[in-house]
Each structure stands twice: as C-alpha cells, then as structure tokens.
Design an enzyme around this catalytic site. Structure first.
Site, PDB file in Angstrom:
ATOM      1  N   CYS A  84       0.861  -1.178   0.000  1.00 16.56           N
ATOM      2  CA  CYS A  84       0.000   0.000   0.000  1.00 16.56           C
ATOM      3  C   CYS A  84       0.903   1.235   0.000  1.00 16.56           C
ATOM      4  O   CYS A  84       2.018   1.167  -0.492  1.00 16.56           O
ATOM      5  CB  CYS A  84      -0.947  -0.015   1.200  1.00 16.56           C
ATOM      6  SG  CYS A  84      -0.101   0.091   2.791  1.00 16.56           S
ATOM      7  N   ARG A  85       0.450   2.325   0.576  1.00 17.70           N
ATOM      8  CA  ARG A  85       1.251   3.544   0.583  1.00 17.70           C
ATOM      9  C   ARG A  85       2.393   3.462   1.602  1.00 17.70           C
ATOM     10  O   ARG A  85       3.536   3.700   1.273  1.00 17.70           O
ATOM     11  CB  ARG A  85       0.365   4.764   0.868  1.00 17.70           C
ATOM     12  CG  ARG A  85       1.087   6.088   0.709  1.00 17.70           C
ATOM     13  CD  ARG A  85       0.188   7.262   1.035  1.00 17.70           C
ATOM     14  NE  ARG A  85      -0.076   7.372   2.458  1.00 17.70           N
ATOM     15  CZ  ARG A  85       0.752   7.938   3.354  1.00 17.70           C
ATOM     16  NH1 ARG A  85       1.886   8.451   2.966  1.00 17.70           N
ATOM     17  NH2 ARG A  85       0.431   7.972   4.620  1.00 17.70           N
TER      18      ARG A  85
END
Length: 120
Positions: A84-85
């Site tokens: 993800c981020r």
C-alpha cells in the site's frame, strides 16, 4: 472455555505464520522476473493511477464488500505480494487474506513510500 481459547490461538498463529513482511530490496528480488506473479496494490485507484509497481493489480482495500471476492481467482497456495502507501493498509489486508486461506502473503515493509526511496 479453554478449548475456544486454544482454537482462537491456533487460528491467530496460522494467520501470523502466513504473513511475511520484507524490505524493498528483498521484495524487488522476490518479484523480479516472475511469471504469473500475484502482486496486488491495495491502495485506492487514484493512488494506483498516480504510480505503482509494474505488473501490480489494483484491489482497493477500502472497498471492503468487493475486496475479499476480488481474490476468488487467485491461487491461495502461491505467494501473494501486497503493498500500500506506507504499510498500514497492506498489513490489515494481509490479515484478511490469511483469514480467507492464503498461505504465503508477502507484505512490502514501508509500502510504496519505501519503494520510491529505493528506485534505481
């Protein structure tokens, strides 16, 4: 009562055993040159479209109703790479994926932010 606790503990251990968090160099090495790679970006479509790891599929973690069913066609016995981020969403996603039967989930430590810092 004790058997319920033991059962819950065993399930939790199986989930934990299914998830491995690795750093960017190890992640890059693990995914390089692989055919039929199960690589999933669990960020939003907007984040994904801004930039993503080559060959990653986008399955938005925040779309919970569709999230689990999006993995129906995946092989639960093959490695599943997620990111993800920053690593927070992929950590939560990995737990859900372990709950639905994935046996080898590899989570990118530090997420796409870390990936960007290690670009060649």
């Amino acid at each position: 009562m004790m058997s319920i606790f033991k059962t819950l503990f065993r399930i939790q251990n199986r989930q934990t055993d299914a998830i491995t968090k690795i750093d960017v160099p190890a992640f890059k090495e693990a995914i390089s040159g692989k055919k039929d790679l199960q690589l999933v970006d669990v960020r939003t479509p907007y984040e994904y479209n801004t930039d993503h790891i080559d060959n990653a599929l986008n399955i938005d973690f925040f779309k919970q109703t569709a999230f689990k069913s999006s993995f129906n066609e995946f092989d639960k016995n093959e490695p599943l790479y997620v990111y993800c981020r920053s690593g927070n969403r992929s950590k939560k996603a990995a737990v859900i994926l372990a709950e639905i039967g994935f046996k080898n989930i590899i989570d990118l430590k530090g997420g796409y932010i870390a990936w960007e810092k290690h670009k060649d």
